[in-house]
Write a protein that holds these residues in place. Sequence first.
Motif, PDB file in Angstrom:
ATOM      1  N   TYR A  93     -21.165  82.436  53.917  1.00  0.00           N
ATOM      2  CA  TYR A  93     -20.794  81.134  53.368  1.00  0.00           C
ATOM      3  C   TYR A  93     -19.508  80.667  54.052  1.00  0.00           C
ATOM      4  CZ  TYR A  93     -23.936  83.199  49.981  1.00  0.00           C
ATOM      5  OH  TYR A  93     -24.995  83.829  49.408  1.00  0.00           O
ATOM      6  N   PRO A  94     -19.567  79.562  54.771  1.00  0.00           N
ATOM      7  CA  PRO A  94     -18.431  79.190  55.629  1.00  0.00           C
ATOM      8  C   PRO A  94     -17.184  78.782  54.847  1.00  0.00           C
ATOM      9  CG  PRO A  94     -20.094  77.473  55.631  1.00  0.00           C
ATOM     10  CD  PRO A  94     -20.680  78.624  54.887  1.00  0.00           C
ATOM     11  N   HIS A  95     -17.362  78.377  53.591  1.00  0.00           N
ATOM     12  CA  HIS A  95     -16.201  77.904  52.836  1.00  0.00           C
ATOM     13  C   HIS A  95     -15.528  79.023  52.062  1.00  0.00           C
ATOM     14  CE1 HIS A  95     -19.871  77.669  50.500  1.00  0.00           C
ATOM     15  NE2 HIS A  95     -19.142  77.926  49.449  1.00  0.00           N
ATOM     16  N   LYS A 136     -11.601  83.213  57.079  1.00  0.00           N
ATOM     17  CA  LYS A 136     -12.863  82.500  56.885  1.00  0.00           C
ATOM     18  C   LYS A 136     -13.826  82.937  57.998  1.00  0.00           C
ATOM     19  CE  LYS A 136     -11.853  79.561  53.460  1.00  0.00           C
ATOM     20  NZ  LYS A 136     -11.307  78.225  53.638  1.00  0.00           N
TER      21      LYS A 136
ATOM     22  N   ARG B  26     -23.341  74.782  62.148  1.00  0.00           N
ATOM     23  CA  ARG B  26     -22.322  75.812  62.218  1.00  0.00           C
ATOM     24  C   ARG B  26     -22.933  77.187  62.469  1.00  0.00           C
ATOM     25  NH1 ARG B  26     -20.047  74.792  57.571  1.00  0.00           N
ATOM     26  NH2 ARG B  26     -19.277  72.840  58.325  1.00  0.00           N
ATOM     27  N   PHE B  27     -24.194  77.298  62.123  1.00  0.00           N
ATOM     28  CA  PHE B  27     -24.898  78.544  62.363  1.00  0.00           C
ATOM     29  C   PHE B  27     -25.004  78.862  63.834  1.00  0.00           C
ATOM     30  CE2 PHE B  27     -26.419  81.057  59.143  1.00  0.00           C
ATOM     31  CZ  PHE B  27     -26.597  80.296  58.018  1.00  0.00           C
ATOM     32  N   TYR B 263     -28.702  79.880  53.681  1.00  0.00           N
ATOM     33  CA  TYR B 263     -27.637  80.043  52.690  1.00  0.00           C
ATOM     34  C   TYR B 263     -28.236  80.228  51.302  1.00  0.00           C
ATOM     35  CZ  TYR B 263     -24.190  78.480  56.116  1.00  0.00           C
ATOM     36  OH  TYR B 263     -23.380  78.366  57.211  1.00  0.00           O
ATOM     37  N   HIS B 280     -20.958  76.768  43.915  1.00  0.00           N
ATOM     38  CA  HIS B 280     -20.313  77.644  44.893  1.00  0.00           C
ATOM     39  C   HIS B 280     -20.910  77.558  46.285  1.00  0.00           C
ATOM     40  CE1 HIS B 280     -17.641  79.655  42.064  1.00  0.00           C
ATOM     41  NE2 HIS B 280     -18.606  79.438  41.198  1.00  0.00           N
ATOM     42  N   ILE B 281     -22.076  76.922  46.389  1.00  0.00           N
ATOM     43  CA  ILE B 281     -22.670  76.811  47.721  1.00  0.00           C
ATOM     44  C   ILE B 281     -22.942  75.358  48.094  1.00  0.00           C
ATOM     45  CG2 ILE B 281     -24.622  77.485  49.154  1.00  0.00           C
ATOM     46  CD1 ILE B 281     -24.485  80.140  47.769  1.00  0.00           C
ATOM     47  N   PRO B 284     -19.589  72.884  47.840  1.00  0.00           N
ATOM     48  CA  PRO B 284     -18.599  73.073  48.911  1.00  0.00           C
ATOM     49  C   PRO B 284     -19.144  72.706  50.282  1.00  0.00           C
ATOM     50  CG  PRO B 284     -18.712  75.024  47.515  1.00  0.00           C
ATOM     51  CD  PRO B 284     -19.830  74.125  47.089  1.00  0.00           C
ATOM     52  N   MET B 285     -20.448  72.939  50.491  1.00  0.00           N
ATOM     53  CA  MET B 285     -21.003  72.662  51.811  1.00  0.00           C
ATOM     54  C   MET B 285     -21.089  71.173  52.089  1.00  0.00           C
ATOM     55  SD  MET B 285     -23.199  75.415  53.257  1.00  0.00           S
ATOM     56  CE  MET B 285     -22.838  77.108  53.022  1.00  0.00           C
ATOM     57  N   THR B 368     -11.264  71.740  54.899  1.00  0.00           N
ATOM     58  CA  THR B 368     -11.069  72.545  56.105  1.00  0.00           C
ATOM     59  C   THR B 368     -11.595  73.943  55.860  1.00  0.00           C
ATOM     60  OG1 THR B 368      -8.854  72.824  55.276  1.00  0.00           O
ATOM     61  CG2 THR B 368      -9.115  71.368  57.146  1.00  0.00           C
ATOM     62  N   TYR B 369     -12.597  74.306  56.597  1.00  0.00           N
ATOM     63  CA  TYR B 369     -13.136  75.671  56.491  1.00  0.00           C
ATOM     64  C   TYR B 369     -12.405  76.583  57.438  1.00  0.00           C
ATOM     65  CZ  TYR B 369     -17.067  73.414  54.216  1.00  0.00           C
ATOM     66  OH  TYR B 369     -17.851  72.707  53.378  1.00  0.00           O
TER      67      TYR B 369
END
Lengths: 361, 369
Positions: A93-95, A136, B26-27, B263, B280-281, B284-285, B368-369
Motif C-alpha cells: 500500500y503506497p500510502h 514508504k 505506480r505499480f 491492492y 485505509h485503502i 487514501p489512494m 505526498t506518498y
Amino acid sequence: MRISIQHLTKIFPSRTKGGEAVHAVEDMNIEIPSGQLVGLLGPSGCGKSTTLFMLSGLESPTSGKILFDDQDVTTLAAEKRGIGLVFQNYALYPHMTVEQNIRFPLDNMRIKKEEGNARALDAARLVQIEDLMSRKPNELSGGQQQRVAIARALVKMPNVLLLDEPLSNLDARLRLQTREEIKRIQRTTGITTVFVTHDQEEAMSICDTMVVMKLGVVQQIGAPQDIYDDPNNLFVANFLGTPPINIFKGYTEGGKVYIGGEAVAEAPASCGYENREVYVGIRPEGFIYDAEGAFTLRVDHIEVMGRDKSVVSVHECSTKPTVRSIIDSDVMLPPDAETLRFNIKPYKLFLFDAETEERLR
Amino acid sequence: MMEEKETVATLAETPKERNKPGLGARFKREKAPAGGDGLTPEGPTLSRGERFRRGLRSQSGWLFVTPALILMAVFTFYPIIAAFVGSFQQQYNGMTGTFNGWGFDNFIRVLKGDTGTGGANFVQCLVNTLLLTFVSVPLSTLLALLISVALNSIKRVQKLYQTVFFLPYLTNALAMGAVFATFFKIIGTPNNTDTVGIVNIVLGWFGIKPIDWVGLQSPHWQLGKLNIPWAKYIVTIIYEVWSGLPFKILILFSAMQSINKQYYDAAKVDGASRWTVLWHITAPMIMPQISYLLVTGIMGGMKQYSAIVGLFGETMGMNYDMGTMVGYLYNYIGLGQTGYAYAGSLILFVIIMIITWINNLITKKRTTY
Ligand SMILES: Nc1ncnc2c1ncn2[C@@H]1O[C@H](COP(=O)(O)OP(=O)(O)O)[C@@H](O)[C@H]1O
Ligand SMILES: [Mg+2]
C-alpha cells in the motif's frame, strides 16, 4: 500444512460472445507434503498465477477440490484460509509506511498494539528490513519492497505461503541473492510454500518439488534433479536446463537410434526396432569428444568459458539453428577442425515420439 | 450549485493531481532513460538560420499569450486594483464621483453591519456562506465517495452507471433548481395543507405539520443580531449536496477504477473488512481526487450565489437572511454603495486566501506518498 489439490480446474468464460473460453488450469492433481517448498514452473500464461489465486481463495475453481491438511477449503474465503500471499508486483500500500504495511494484517485481526508491534518487528527482522520501518514503499528498492511484501505475508504466521513470481522485478544479482533468502526464510519458518516462476533455473535452484505446467496442464511433478534427468515429454526436456537441450529429428532402426544416418545410441526396447520417427534430445553436457565418435557435428565456433568450453555447431537434423555441446576445458580439441566427432552419454539422451512428443523409455 | 461548471474547466487545465501518473501506474517500475535525454540540441553545430528560427520559436510563446494577457489586464487586474482603491474611499458618490477622504470607514461599517441602507448584513452573509459551504461540501464529497464505492462494487453495470450518474450533471441547473424547489414549497398560506410539496407530504405521513421550508414563514432561530434560518439551511444544503453529486461521483468513480485490483486482493488476503478497505485503502489512494473536490468545492462554496437566488428569490430569503458573500457584493452594487461592495470583496478575498493556504497545507501533507 499439507496441501492436496484434486482435479482442480479453472475455466474463464470468454469475454466476447461466442468466443472461446480459456482453460487456465485443467484437472490438476498435486499432493504437497507439509513444510515443503514447491515451485510451479511454466511459461507465461500457463495458469500458474491462476493456480496460486485458487489456493489463496481469490479465485474460485470451476471444479475440483483443495484440501489443507484434511479440511476442504475450496469454498473458504481468502481471509479464513490462513495464507500469506506475495504478489508479483508486491501490492504494497503506497500510502502506508513499511511498518503499517506489515501491521495491516494484524490490525485486521484486532491484535493488541504491543503484540502487533512485536510481531511486526519479528517479521521485519526475519527479512532484515527492521531499519526501514518508517519508510514508504516508493522510498525502497525493488529488493527491499519484495522483503516487505514477504514480511507482510509472514507476519500473521500463515500455514501456507504463496509467492507469485517474487523475483521477476529484481535485477539479476539481487534475484540470485533473494532466492537464497527465500529458501532460508522457508527453512527457518518451516511454512509450506508454493512458489510460482517462469524461470526454470530459479525453480530448480530452490525447490524441493517442482511442478512443470503447460497450457494449464501439469506435465510433470518431482524433485528438480529427477525431472531434469528424466523428463516426461519433449516440452519438459526443452523447458529445463541452461543452455537448453539439443533436439534432433531422428529414427530408430534395428535397436539403434539414428540421427542423419549416424547411429548415435542404443534404442530402448520399448520403442520397437522398426522404422520409427523420433525426436532425439541430447543435453549439452552429454557429449564426449572422441576422434572416432559416432556422431559428427560441423563446428561453427567454440566459446571458451574458463571452467568449460562450449562447442557451437550446426547439424541438418537439429530443430534449432545451433547445437551446443559443453566439454571440459582440459579436453584438447584439434585446432581449426571443421567437424568434430562425439560419443553420446546414454543417460543424457532422451527419445520422444515424433507425433505425441511423449518420452520413449 | 457551487459553480462546478467552472471546475470542469480547471480540471481540464492543470490541477497538479492530473499530472501525476495514475495510481495504478505506480505499480510499474519506471525505467530511467538510458544515457543522455536526446533532447538537448547540440548548440555549436546549428546553422545561423536554424538558430534564428529556434530563437523565434522559443520566444513565440509570448505571441500567443499576449491577447490573453491584455484581456486579463482589462478585465481582471484593473477591476482588482480599482476595488482595492475604492474600498478605502469613504462615502463615495457614484453620481458625482466624489468621496470624503481615505480610511477604513467602509470596512468598519461593513463588519459592524452599520451601512444604513437596509441592505444585507455582512456577518450574516459570512456566517451563511461558511456554514453552508463547510457542511455541504464535505457531506456531498462523503456521499459521492460512498456511492462511488457502491458503484465500483457492481461489476457488470459499471459502464452503464457511469453514464446514468453523469446525466444529471449535463441537465440544466435552473431546471434542476425549479424542480427541486417544488419539492419543498407550500403554495398558498402555510395553513392550507392541501397544496404542499412532496417533502411536506412525506413528513405528513409521520404526523409532522407542514413546514414552510423556503417561504416567508420559514422557521428560524435568533442568535443576537444573527439569524439562523435552519429550515432554509437544510433546503440549501440538500440542494447543494444533491447538485454537487454527479460531478463528484464521476471524478471519484473514475479514480477508483484506476486503482490496481491487486491492492484489493491483498487487502482481502490480509482480512480487511469492507470498511477498512474503504478508509485505509480506497480513500487514501484517491486522496488527490478527494482533496481536489474539497478544494474546488470550498472555493465554489465561498462564491455561491445563484443557487440561493434560485431557491429564495432575489432578496435571498427574508431581509437577506440567506445572503451570501457574493450576494452581499451584488446587493450593495445594486444599491449604488460601491464602497461597501469593494470593502466586502476585499474581505472575501482575504478569507479565500486564508482558506486556500490552509487547503494547501493540508493537501500537501495528505497526498505526498
Ligand atoms: N480473470 C481472467 N479472465 C480471463 N482469462 C484469464 C483471467 N486470468 C487469467 N486468464 C487467462 O488464463 C491463462 C492463465 O493465466 P495466468 O494464470 O495468469 O498465467 P501465468 O501466471 O502462468 O502467466 C492465461 O491465458 C490468461 O489469459
Ligand atoms: Mg502470472
